[in-house]
Design a protein around this motif. Structure first.
Motif, PDB file in Angstrom:
ATOM      1  N   VAL A 113       0.845  -1.199   0.000  1.00 16.47           N
ATOM      2  CA  VAL A 113       0.000   0.000   0.000  1.00 16.47           C
ATOM      3  C   VAL A 113       0.881   1.250   0.000  1.00 16.47           C
ATOM      4  N   PRO A 114       0.749   2.110  -1.028  1.00 17.54           N
ATOM      5  CA  PRO A 114       1.564   3.326  -1.049  1.00 17.54           C
ATOM      6  C   PRO A 114       1.067   4.320   0.004  1.00 17.54           C
ATOM      7  N   SER A 115       1.971   4.899   0.773  1.00 14.26           N
ATOM      8  CA  SER A 115       1.556   5.947   1.733  1.00 14.26           C
ATOM      9  C   SER A 115       1.656   7.323   1.109  1.00 14.26           C
ATOM     10  N   GLY A 116       2.272   7.417  -0.057  1.00 14.81           N
ATOM     11  CA  GLY A 116       2.420   8.733  -0.683  1.00 14.81           C
ATOM     12  C   GLY A 116       2.765   8.602  -2.147  1.00 14.81           C
ATOM     13  N   ALA A 117       3.121   9.735  -2.756  1.00 16.65           N
ATOM     14  CA  ALA A 117       3.384   9.868  -4.202  1.00 16.65           C
ATOM     15  C   ALA A 117       2.120   9.452  -4.983  1.00 16.65           C
ATOM     16  N   PHE A 118       2.259   9.094  -6.260  1.00 16.22           N
ATOM     17  CA  PHE A 118       1.055   8.657  -6.985  1.00 16.22           C
ATOM     18  C   PHE A 118       1.322   7.410  -7.801  1.00 16.22           C
ATOM     19  N   TYR A 119       2.085   6.500  -7.166  1.00 19.24           N
ATOM     20  CA  TYR A 119       2.422   5.249  -7.835  1.00 19.24           C
ATOM     21  C   TYR A 119       2.116   4.056  -6.944  1.00 19.24           C
ATOM     22  N   ALA A 120       1.838   2.923  -7.596  1.00 22.53           N
ATOM     23  CA  ALA A 120       1.807   1.638  -6.888  1.00 22.53           C
ATOM     24  C   ALA A 120       2.733   0.703  -7.658  1.00 22.53           C
ATOM     25  N   PHE A 121       3.508  -0.079  -6.903  1.00 20.69           N
ATOM     26  CA  PHE A 121       4.445  -1.029  -7.518  1.00 20.69           C
ATOM     27  C   PHE A 121       3.886  -2.412  -7.238  1.00 20.69           C
ATOM     28  N   VAL A 122       3.372  -3.028  -8.292  1.00 21.62           N
ATOM     29  CA  VAL A 122       2.500  -4.190  -8.144  1.00 21.62           C
ATOM     30  C   VAL A 122       3.203  -5.434  -8.689  1.00 21.62           C
ATOM     31  N   GLN A 123       3.103  -6.535  -7.946  1.00 24.34           N
ATOM     32  CA  GLN A 123       3.746  -7.771  -8.402  1.00 24.34           C
ATOM     33  C   GLN A 123       2.902  -8.453  -9.491  1.00 24.34           C
ATOM     34  N   VAL A 124       3.560  -8.914 -10.543  1.00 21.88           N
ATOM     35  CA  VAL A 124       2.850  -9.724 -11.541  1.00 21.88           C
ATOM     36  C   VAL A 124       2.497 -11.041 -10.845  1.00 21.88           C
ATOM     37  N   PRO A 125       1.220 -11.473 -10.866  1.00 25.70           N
ATOM     38  CA  PRO A 125       0.877 -12.712 -10.142  1.00 25.70           C
ATOM     39  C   PRO A 125       1.822 -13.844 -10.553  1.00 25.70           C
ATOM     40  N   GLN A 126       2.367 -14.536  -9.539  1.00 26.01           N
ATOM     41  CA  GLN A 126       3.383 -15.542  -9.853  1.00 26.01           C
ATOM     42  C   GLN A 126       2.830 -16.660 -10.729  1.00 26.01           C
ATOM     43  N   ALA A 127       1.525 -16.926 -10.565  1.00 25.03           N
ATOM     44  CA  ALA A 127       0.907 -18.011 -11.339  1.00 25.03           C
ATOM     45  C   ALA A 127       0.997 -17.744 -12.842  1.00 25.03           C
ATOM     46  N   LEU A 128       1.124 -16.465 -13.241  1.00 25.61           N
ATOM     47  CA  LEU A 128       1.204 -16.161 -14.673  1.00 25.61           C
ATOM     48  C   LEU A 128       2.572 -16.518 -15.252  1.00 25.61           C
ATOM     49  N   ALA A 129       3.577 -16.647 -14.358  1.00 26.26           N
ATOM     50  CA  ALA A 129       4.960 -16.941 -14.792  1.00 26.26           C
ATOM     51  C   ALA A 129       5.417 -15.981 -15.901  1.00 26.26           C
ATOM     52  N   MET A 130       5.140 -14.696 -15.688  1.00 30.16           N
ATOM     53  CA  MET A 130       5.551 -13.682 -16.678  1.00 30.16           C
ATOM     54  C   MET A 130       6.435 -12.654 -15.989  1.00 30.16           C
ATOM     55  N   SER A 131       7.370 -12.077 -16.745  1.00 28.05           N
ATOM     56  CA  SER A 131       8.167 -10.973 -16.199  1.00 28.05           C
ATOM     57  C   SER A 131       7.322  -9.692 -16.237  1.00 28.05           C
ATOM     58  N   GLY A 132       7.821  -8.656 -15.570  1.00 29.61           N
ATOM     59  CA  GLY A 132       7.142  -7.350 -15.613  1.00 29.61           C
ATOM     60  C   GLY A 132       7.037  -6.853 -17.049  1.00 29.61           C
ATOM     61  N   THR A 133       8.101  -7.050 -17.821  1.00 26.60           N
ATOM     62  CA  THR A 133       8.102  -6.585 -19.221  1.00 26.60           C
ATOM     63  C   THR A 133       7.061  -7.353 -20.032  1.00 26.60           C
ATOM     64  N   GLN A 134       7.023  -8.673 -19.839  1.00 24.09           N
ATOM     65  CA  GLN A 134       6.039  -9.473 -20.601  1.00 24.09           C
ATOM     66  C   GLN A 134       4.617  -9.047 -20.232  1.00 24.09           C
ATOM     67  N   PHE A 135       4.392  -8.791 -18.939  1.00 22.59           N
ATOM     68  CA  PHE A 135       3.043  -8.394 -18.521  1.00 22.59           C
ATOM     69  C   PHE A 135       2.693  -7.012 -19.084  1.00 22.59           C
ATOM     70  N   ALA A 136       3.661  -6.087 -19.056  1.00 29.46           N
ATOM     71  CA  ALA A 136       3.403  -4.745 -19.610  1.00 29.46           C
ATOM     72  C   ALA A 136       3.083  -4.856 -21.107  1.00 29.46           C
ATOM     73  N   GLU A 137       3.768  -5.765 -21.800  1.00 30.16           N
ATOM     74  CA  GLU A 137       3.499  -5.934 -23.241  1.00 30.16           C
ATOM     75  C   GLU A 137       2.115  -6.546 -23.471  1.00 30.16           C
ATOM     76  N   LYS A 138       1.740  -7.458 -22.570  1.00 29.51           N
ATOM     77  CA  LYS A 138       0.390  -8.052 -22.666  1.00 29.51           C
ATOM     78  C   LYS A 138      -0.672  -6.957 -22.473  1.00 29.51           C
ATOM     79  N   LEU A 139      -0.407  -6.044 -21.530  1.00 27.72           N
ATOM     80  CA  LEU A 139      -1.382  -4.964 -21.281  1.00 27.72           C
ATOM     81  C   LEU A 139      -1.508  -4.031 -22.478  1.00 27.72           C
ATOM     82  N   ILE A 140      -0.419  -3.884 -23.214  1.00 27.46           N
ATOM     83  CA  ILE A 140      -0.480  -3.023 -24.399  1.00 27.46           C
ATOM     84  C   ILE A 140      -1.525  -3.564 -25.382  1.00 27.46           C
ATOM     85  N   GLU A 141      -1.663  -4.880 -25.420  1.00 27.38           N
ATOM     86  CA  GLU A 141      -2.698  -5.475 -26.289  1.00 27.38           C
ATOM     87  C   GLU A 141      -4.088  -5.015 -25.878  1.00 27.38           C
ATOM     88  N   SER A 142      -4.254  -4.671 -24.576  1.00 26.81           N
ATOM     89  CA  SER A 142      -5.554  -4.149 -24.107  1.00 26.81           C
ATOM     90  C   SER A 142      -5.552  -2.615 -24.076  1.00 26.81           C
TER      91      SER A 142
END
Ligand code: PMP
Length: 396
Positions: A327-356
């Protein structure tokens, strides 16, 4: 031409984050949760003060250390907020702490790194970190030593201690932090300050998000208005002006990142050197905008911070059932873990989101690990809600 390029430039690899921005440029009206800048307008009185300064002819250089009007406002605020007595650079007398205006928070950081780091030196930073930090060290021929702060992202004394050695010049704390929005408790600030003092290294506190601290992160009192709660900071501890280099900015707080305004305050020995370096690099921060920023201290950003807190809550509520969200206490960012069950890196997940059609920044841009992604909630709440829906879908 390549053979002409200096190591300090060629050693920097900016490809990770650029790749996402390049992909982003191909999207039509994306839900952009990647942007690290506020989405509210600059307060009217601040805009008016800057326009008036231009009209009245304040378009030349200011003193290197900053326009006297802005410096007075900054120094008064540091007194009110932190109890600091840190007058402008050049003020006659036996002052142990001093203050200067800089060209953005980045300007203050660059001057501090240049003033403190010789080739071969080290500084200690949290991993994940604000993207500039390691590169600033590289530009000085020095090394930023990373402290693994997963999973709570706190730069605590016990994590920092093993990284200190005879080459270490400073420890750089960012509170609230980018990319995780994390702050330290008062006890953790004391322990970090004491460790740095015991080992003879400087503690630098980058507090560019100091006004963006949510009610649950505000635990310490403002020095001269004890009824006002503020974020704990090593700069709030007794005697801090003499051993903490404080760096703050105007861009994020007042929505004017393009104005390039910040300030540095702290031990005179360091600020004096930064002042000399400013004289031969930036010269001064933009004159009329410094006068605009003087009016910032009359603007109340309380409603904006409440609004951001509601968006923070939306992010945490929506994503917590799916994955680990600190939970962020300040700023305007959250640093969120890619669910481990997806077995994807942050980059792979960000690329998947680009498709949406959703843009986030992969954790690898801020870290030696690529297991997370950063969401900026400095965006319209309707768009944010839509973006969160799509992220939840991608996590299923
Ligand atoms: N420090 C941190 C932690 C930041 O997030 C940023 C901007 N994203 C900066 C410094 C640089 O800010 P400025 O635009 O004032 O140079």
């Amino acid at each position: 031409m390549h053979e002409l390029i200096a190591d300090r430039a060629s050693a920097i690899d900016a490809s990770g984050i650029r790749r996402i921005f390049a992909l982003a440029a191909t999207l039509d009206n994306p839900i952009n949760l990647s942007i690290g800048q506020p989405d509210f307008p600059v307060p009217a009185k601040v805009r008016d003060a800057a326009c008036e300064a231009i009209e009245q002819g304040h378009n030349g250089y200011t003193p290197n250390q900053g326009h006297p009007d802005l410096l007075v406002r900054i120094c008064n605020w540091l007194k009110t907020d932190l109890g600091w007595d840190a007058p402008p650079v050049g003020t006659p007398g036996e002052h142990t702490a001093m203050t200067m205006v800089t060209s953005g928070t980045s300007g203050a950081l660059l001057l501090a790194f240049m003033a403190l780091l010789d080739p071969g030196d080290e500084c200690v930073i949290a991993d994940p970190y604000f993207v500039s930090y390691p590169h600033l060290a590289t530009m000085c021929g020095a090394k930023a030593v990373l402290v693994d702060t997963y999973p709570d992202f706190k730069l605590t004394a016990s994590r920092v201690e093993p990284m200190l050695n005879e080459k270490t010049k400073f420890v750089l704390l960012n509170t609230p932090s980018n990319p995780a929005g994390v702050t330290l408790s008062r006890e953790e600030c004391i322990e970090l300050r004491d460790l740095c003092a015991a080992r003879g290294v400087l503690l630098i506190s980058d507090e560019i998000y100091d006004e963006f601290v949510f009610a649950d992160g505000q635990t310490d009192a403002c020095a001269q208005q004890p009824q006002t709660k503020r974020c704990p900071s090593p700069a709030r501890l007794d005697g801090a002006a003499e051993n903490v280099l404080l760096i703050r900015g105007f861009g994020k707080t007042y929505g004017c990142t393009g104005w390039r305004l910040g300030y540095a305050s702290g031990p005179r020995a360091v600020i004096d050197e930064m002042g000399k370096l400013q004289q031969y690099t930036f010269v001064c921060a933009p004159a009329p905008l410094q006068l605009g920023a003087s009016a910032c201290f009359d603007a109340d950003m309380g409603e904006v911070v409440k609004d951001y807190q509601a968006r923070r809550d939306m992010v945490v509520q929506r994503l917590s059932p799916m994955t680990k969200v600190t939970v962020p206490s300040g700023a305007f960012y959250a640093f969120v873990q890619v669910p481990q069950a997806l077995a994807m890196s942050g980059t792979q997940f960000a690329e998947k989101l680009i498709e949406s059609n959703v843009l986030v920044i992969p954790g690898g841009a801020f870290s030696a690990r690529d297991t997370h992604f950063r969401i900026s909630f400095a965006t319209d709440p309707k768009k944010l809600a839509q973006g969160l829906d799509r992220i939840v879908d991608a996590m299923k």
